[in-house]
Scaffold this motif. Structure first.
Motif: not given
Length: 402
Positions: A96-125
């Motif tokens: 549901f996100m483009t790379a541009s939207e994802f990194w925008e959110m990442c920097v916004a979270h780091v600036v505002l809250r100090g941290n950006f978190y994303a859950f990694k959906v894994m398939l094997g390694s």
């Protein structure tokens, strides 16, 4: 990636249900500043200078192309187009996100809250998808064995404790190496003062751009007369639409101003000072948020270059380093790395750029096709020649012929 939905943590049983107290702690991310203003995510983003600065940093990060590279055995590098992580970071981190939207959110979270978190959906390694999490719903914890775990409350209320291998975590400046510092916590007083000054100005116009005051009389008013006078005055003289109306006072009533004016309080000067502090907090030059009091055509270019190097690059470096150690396996980590292309932001004016290209071609560092590539133009036939000036020859011949 619809089939990946079965790997979504929201479909699993939670390790522990979220209590009402946990919910309160998650949504009440804010505290009251000395100015009396509650500073949280919503109130901070409603403050125009802070929101403008955060928007500048987030959008500049989002508009930069990012690629995964693989180092060559000898020298140089190639884009790792066939690697799954390249697709994740450069095109589609999730459904549901483009790379541009994802990194925008990442920097916004780091600036505002100090941290950006994303859950990694894994398939094997291998990482197949990155699902962003609410920073207020994640609590990193360092255990006695120095392993890092994350207490995560998902959007549906389910709660789980996950190892660091399942969380993509970009943290800002940190004092403990676990959690990044939040602007809401450590710059609360500056933000609170700015928000208070902004609300003061809004209240001023609610009252018709006039300071508050009192109606005075030497007579004793009955409760009925008091209520009638108060109601009549508020209806006819409160609000911007009632400004500059003529007041008719009866029964010996007199108007007396009891509050200091904006000039006495140096309201505008205080706002400018607070705006400058916010720019310093975000490391964004004032002209980036339309404060042009001390900006000229000569210094804006240099301020913009300083902003890229000192304001934006720390965020980009954090992301690049985290991609390398969190999304790549140990084998690929050795010779793969992610890189944002900041060349477009570092370009100077046309004259300076053309002179730079001319110098680089003249000394043989760039070929004409290298210049065309940097300018986002297609290469030309015969443009891969690297020149060697005659005054750099040895005994009249190029060095490789001696």
């Amino acid at each position: 990636m619809k089939w990946l939905s079965k790997l979504n943590p929201l479909r699993r049983k939670s390790a522990e249900a979220m209590t009402s107290r946990d919910l309160l702690e998650m949504i009440a991310a804010g505290a009251v500043a000395v100015s009396g203003v509650q500073v949280n995510s919503e109130s901070a983003l409603r403050h125009a200078p802070f929101f403008a600065g955060l928007k500048v940093l987030a959008e500049d990060a989002g508009k930069l192309p990012i690629k995964l590279y693989k180092e060559r055995p000898d020298r140089g590098r190639d884009v790792a187009k066939d690697h799954k992580v390249h697709r994740l970071i450069s095109r589609r981190p999730n459904d549901f996100m483009t790379a541009s939207e994802f990194w925008e959110m990442c920097v916004a979270h780091v600036v505002l809250r100090g941290n950006f978190y994303a859950f990694k959906v894994m398939l094997g390694s291998e990482v197949e998808e990155l699902l962003p999490l609410n920073p207020g719903s994640v609590k990193p914890k360092l255990r006695d064995d120095w392993s890092l775990w994350y207490d995560v409350t998902f959007a549906n209320g389910k709660r789980d404790v996950l190892p660091a291998s399942q969380i993509f975590h970009v943290r800002g400046l940190s004092l403990d190496g676990v959690r990044g510092l939040s602007a809401l916590e450590y710059a609360r007083e500056t933000l609170g003062l700015g928000i208070a000054a902004e609300r003061h100005g809004a209240k001023l116009f609610v009252n018709g751009a006039n300071p508050g005051g009192a109606l005075e009389t030497e007579q004793t008013l009955t409760d009925e007369v008091f209520e009638r006078v108060k109601t009549s005055w508020n209806e006819k003289h409160t609000g911007l639409e009632n400004s500059h109306k003529v007041a008719i006072l009866e029964g010996g009533l007199k108007w007396a101003s009891v509050t200091m004016t904006n000039t006495d309080a140096q309201w505008l000067e205080n706002r400018k000072h607070t705006d400058s502090q916010i720019c310093g907090l975000l490391r964004v030059p004032p002209h980036k948020i339309a404060i042009l009091d001390r900006s000229t055509n000569n210094n804006i270019e240099h301020q913009s270059l300083d902003y890229v190097n000192d304001g934006l690059m720390p965020h980009l470096n954090r992301i690049e380093n985290r991609i390398r150690i969190s999304l790549l396996n140990e084998r690929d980590e050795e010779d793969h790395f992610a890189k944002f292309n900041v060349a477009a932001l570092l370009r100077g004016d046309m004259k300076a750029r053309s002179q730079f290209y001319k110098d680089m071609v003249f000394i043989g560092a760039y070929s004409p096709n290298d210049v065309l590539e940097l300018e986002d133009r297609n290469p030309r036939e015969g443009g891969d020649i690297y020149l060697t000036p005659s005054n750099m020859n040895i005994n009249g011949r190029p060095a490789n012929e001696n």
